[in-house]
Enzyme design. Structure first.
Site, PDB file in Angstrom:
ATOM      1  N   GLU A   1       0.858  -1.176   0.000  1.00 57.26           N
ATOM      2  CA  GLU A   1       0.000   0.000   0.000  1.00 57.26           C
ATOM      3  C   GLU A   1       0.899   1.233   0.000  1.00 57.26           C
ATOM      4  OE1 GLU A   1      -3.067  -0.126   3.015  1.00 57.26           O
ATOM      5  OE2 GLU A   1      -3.468  -2.215   2.512  1.00 57.26           O
TER       6      GLU A   1
ATOM      7  N   ASN B   1       6.024 -12.160   3.394  1.00 61.02           N
ATOM      8  CA  ASN B   1       5.472 -11.318   4.462  1.00 61.02           C
ATOM      9  C   ASN B   1       5.980 -11.762   5.832  1.00 61.02           C
ATOM     10  OD1 ASN B   1       4.153  -9.677   2.718  1.00 61.02           O
ATOM     11  ND2 ASN B   1       2.080 -10.311   3.254  1.00 61.02           N
TER      12      ASN B   1
ATOM     13  N   ASN C   1      13.497  -0.619  10.663  1.00 62.06           N
ATOM     14  CA  ASN C   1      13.130   0.545  11.470  1.00 62.06           C
ATOM     15  C   ASN C   1      12.434   0.064  12.730  1.00 62.06           C
ATOM     16  OD1 ASN C   1      14.136   2.407   9.594  1.00 62.06           O
ATOM     17  ND2 ASN C   1      12.256   2.259   8.407  1.00 62.06           N
TER      18      ASN C   1
ATOM     19  N   CYS D   1      -2.266  -6.941   6.124  1.00 59.58           N
ATOM     20  CA  CYS D   1      -1.536  -8.083   5.542  1.00 59.58           C
ATOM     21  C   CYS D   1      -0.597  -8.772   6.531  1.00 59.58           C
ATOM     22  CB  CYS D   1      -0.752  -7.619   4.322  1.00 59.58           C
ATOM     23  SG  CYS D   1      -1.821  -6.868   3.083  1.00 59.58           S
TER      24      CYS D   1
ATOM     25  N   LYS E   1       0.655   2.835   8.422  1.00 65.06           N
ATOM     26  CA  LYS E   1       1.957   3.259   7.894  1.00 65.06           C
ATOM     27  C   LYS E   1       1.714   4.510   7.054  1.00 65.06           C
ATOM     28  CE  LYS E   1       2.201   0.818   3.494  1.00 65.06           C
ATOM     29  NZ  LYS E   1       3.002  -0.046   2.652  1.00 65.06           N
TER      30      LYS E   1
HETATM   31  C1  UGA Z   1       2.974  -5.853   2.920  1.00 67.14           C
HETATM   32  C2  UGA Z   1       4.208  -6.311   2.120  1.00 67.14           C
HETATM   33  O1  UGA Z   1       5.276  -5.382   2.326  1.00 67.14           O
HETATM   34  C3  UGA Z   1       3.860  -6.410   0.627  1.00 67.14           C
HETATM   35  O2  UGA Z   1       4.988  -6.901  -0.093  1.00 67.14           O
HETATM   36  C4  UGA Z   1       2.680  -7.363   0.468  1.00 67.14           C
HETATM   37  O3  UGA Z   1       2.309  -7.493  -0.902  1.00 67.14           O
HETATM   38  C5  UGA Z   1       1.501  -6.819   1.249  1.00 67.14           C
HETATM   39  O4  UGA Z   1       1.870  -6.733   2.646  1.00 67.14           O
HETATM   40  C6  UGA Z   1       0.357  -7.769   1.078  1.00 67.14           C
HETATM   41  O5  UGA Z   1       0.426  -8.907   1.542  1.00 67.14           O
HETATM   42  O6  UGA Z   1      -0.611  -7.420   0.377  1.00 67.14           O
HETATM   43  P1  UGA Z   1       1.825  -3.486   3.378  1.00 67.14           P
HETATM   44  O7  UGA Z   1       0.851  -4.195   4.246  1.00 67.14           O
HETATM   45  O8  UGA Z   1       1.325  -2.461   2.411  1.00 67.14           O
HETATM   46  O9  UGA Z   1       2.657  -4.529   2.493  1.00 67.14           O
HETATM   47  O10 UGA Z   1       2.832  -2.765   4.380  1.00 67.14           O
HETATM   48  P2  UGA Z   1       4.417  -2.738   4.638  1.00 67.14           P
HETATM   49  O11 UGA Z   1       5.042  -1.674   3.834  1.00 67.14           O
HETATM   50  O12 UGA Z   1       4.988  -4.096   4.537  1.00 67.14           O
HETATM   51  O13 UGA Z   1       4.433  -2.283   6.182  1.00 67.14           O
HETATM   52  C7  UGA Z   1       3.823  -3.118   7.153  1.00 67.14           C
HETATM   53  C8  UGA Z   1       3.981  -2.552   8.541  1.00 67.14           C
HETATM   54  O14 UGA Z   1       5.322  -2.679   8.971  1.00 67.14           O
HETATM   55  C9  UGA Z   1       3.615  -1.091   8.729  1.00 67.14           C
HETATM   56  O15 UGA Z   1       2.799  -0.986   9.885  1.00 67.14           O
HETATM   57  C10 UGA Z   1       4.937  -0.398   8.934  1.00 67.14           C
HETATM   58  O16 UGA Z   1       4.825   0.745   9.766  1.00 67.14           O
HETATM   59  C11 UGA Z   1       5.735  -1.489   9.629  1.00 67.14           C
HETATM   60  N1  UGA Z   1       7.208  -1.369   9.446  1.00 67.14           N
HETATM   61  C12 UGA Z   1       7.762  -1.435   8.219  1.00 67.14           C
HETATM   62  C13 UGA Z   1       8.017  -1.218  10.563  1.00 67.14           C
HETATM   63  O17 UGA Z   1       7.527  -1.176  11.705  1.00 67.14           O
HETATM   64  N2  UGA Z   1       9.369  -1.134  10.392  1.00 67.14           N
HETATM   65  C14 UGA Z   1       9.946  -1.195   9.177  1.00 67.14           C
HETATM   66  O18 UGA Z   1      11.185  -1.111   9.097  1.00 67.14           O
HETATM   67  C15 UGA Z   1       9.123  -1.342   8.064  1.00 67.14           C
END
Ligand code: UGA
Length: 470
Positions: free
Chosen positions: A187, A243, A286, A295, A358
């Protein structure tokens, strides 16, 4: 998957492998007609991207409001870059939306299933009823040979079962094939991820189905996107493992952040140093409030559940730890807020910056930020939330919190300010200008985005997860 279901899948694969390519494609007669079932984050983006790649596309959903919005050129959620492409392809006439799934099934050559697989209310398992219903509707209403392509995230073994289901439902004389092509879009970056994916995984394809999907993805393939052709269970597992790995990486750094805090080390500097090792990489290191959204949390739980069913107990135990560490971060931030307020948040005014799970989205599903905001409210704090995009979606889920329309309004008269979502505009906020607006300038940075030296110099008491005290 057990042996019995594996052989059933193989048998169905053989039975279905004779299924034809969509006639138009095989004969080189015009672009493929692509039907996309489900028009949420995944389906709406996929439908628009398919039109951008040159196909005729029909997006189908049972939700009248979503279909009406999309047909009128309005994306019903915030996703950067999606609105202009939607408008562009409504105008070219290549993209339409309908609630009539039956007609979509009769019309399409290639049918992408993009419906949700939410967590069951009573267990960690995935709810597959929407996927099953879409597959059944498509199969029953086919009027010509077709290819069904699953994109939804499903537990391993689902596609093999769906093959049997659709084979039993398809009208006589129609041959169809069901394959799996998982989606990896994020997203906030969904358009780019769909048009320029890191990889394309094709599971359980015959040669003809593979050729059709190579035609569908000809654009990204020409750009050099690698194609991994594999069996159904591997394709299903690639998605959830990706994931699960990302979730594990986040929980790893969050576990290390507790060590940093105890030892007086700085987890943000540590993560930068780790990230220089190309085997590790800096992304998803992070430390902070942890992961949420529609997800990562439900996918690791569904994998945990499925791994247990399959007897893979150690994988399940690992994911259980990942989940526990992640949920524990919310407690840690609550504790930090209580400590910042001198032992109790009762009747304290707290400004919360961030509601989305996020940045660059208005999605608040399983949002750690809103979870913490709501918990503070339950403990008697007066909580005012500001999010650049997710104010409306947050208000619908948590109407009892109060919402501001700017950072300034959210920090006005506060005893403490919490930064709970990693939006860039919070990192670049003017600490000098904000300090005098508060009752007491105290900030808890739960996303590692603020510069402690800058905020302290502006007069703020600063506490950060995994960051040394002043
Ligand atoms: C995630 C995956 O990254 C995608 O590749 C996948 O296609 C998608 O799920 C899905 O299954 O449809 P998304 O849910 O959009 O994507 O979000 P992410 O960017 O992965 O972030 C997930 C969470 O991790 C957020 O709450 C973010 O704040 C947190 N996060 C991310 C951290 O706490 N630390 C980090 O370093 C990175």
């Amino acid at each position: 998957m057990n042996d019995a279901s594996l052989s059933a899948a193989t048998m169905s694969a053989e039975g279905l492998a004779s299924a034809g390519l969509p006639a138009e494609a095989a004969a080189g007669r015009g672009p493929l007609k692509i039907a996309v079932y489900g028009t949420g984050y995944l389906g709406a983006t996929h439908a628009v991207a398919m039109a951008e790649l040159g196909f005729e596309v029909l997006g189908a959903d049972v939700d009248q409001a979503k279909v009406d919005a999309l047909a009128a050129g309005k994306v019903p959620f915030f996703e950067p870059g999606l609105d202009p492409l939607l408008e562009k392809h409504l105008a070219t006439g290549r993209l339409r939306f309908t609630t009539d799934l039956t007609s979509a099934a009769a019309w399409g050559d290639v049918h992408f299933i993009c419906v949700g697989t939410p967590q069951m209310k009573t267990s960690h398992a995935a709810n597959l009823s929407y996927v099953e219903s879409a597959a059944t509707t498509i199969a029953k209403n086919l009027t010509k040979d077709a290819l069904i392509v699953g994109k939804s995230t499903v537990p391993v073994g689902t596609a093999a079962r769906l093959r049997e289901l659709v084979a039993a439902q398809a009208p006589a004389g129609v041959s169809l094939e069901l394959v799996w092509n998982p989606e990896f879009l994020r997203e906030g970056k969904a358009v780019d991820d769909t048009l320029h994916p890191d990889r394309i995984v094709l599971g359980g394809t015959s040669e003809r189905a593979e050729a059709t999907l190579r035609e569908v993805y000809a654009g990204p393939i020409a750009e050099g996107t690698p194609v991994v052709v594999t069996d159904l269970p591997t394709a299903e597992l690639v998605k959830v493992s990706a994931n699960a790995f990302l979730a594990t990486k986040i929980s790893f750094i969050n576990a290390i952040s507790t060590v940093c805090e105890a030892a007086g080390a700085d987890v943000t500097v540590l993560a930068d140093a780790l990230g220089h090792d190309v085997r590790i990489g800096r992304q998803f290191l992070n430390a902070g409030l942890g992961f949420g959204g529609g997800c990562l949390p439900k996918d690791i739980r569904a994998l945990m559940h499925r791994a247990n069913e399959l007897g893979a107990y150690r994988a399940s135990a690992l994911l259980q730890q990942v989940d526990e560490i992640n949920m524990g971060q919310r407690e840690r931030v609550l504790d930090m807020a209580v400590e910042a307020c001198g032992g109790s948040v009762l009747n304290r005014r707290i400004g919360v910056l961030g509601a989305a799970f996020k940045p660059d989205t208005d999605d608040v599903r399983d949002s750690p930020a809103l979870n913490v905001a709501a918990a503070l409210h339950l403990r008697g704090a007066q909580v005012t939330v500001f999010d650049p995009e997710a104010g409306d979606t947050a208000r619908r889920s948590f109407p009892t919190l109060s919402y501001a329309t700017s950072i300034e309004e959210a920090v006005e008269g506060t005893d403490a300010v919490l930064v709970l979502t990693e939006w860039d505009q919070f990192a670049t906020a003017d600490a000098d200008k904000l300090a005098p607006l508060t009752a007491t300038p105290r900030v808890v940075d739960a996303r590692g985005k603020l510069d402690p030296a800058r905020w302290r110099a502006a007069g703020w008491e600063f506490a950060g997860l995994g960051r040394p005290a002043a």
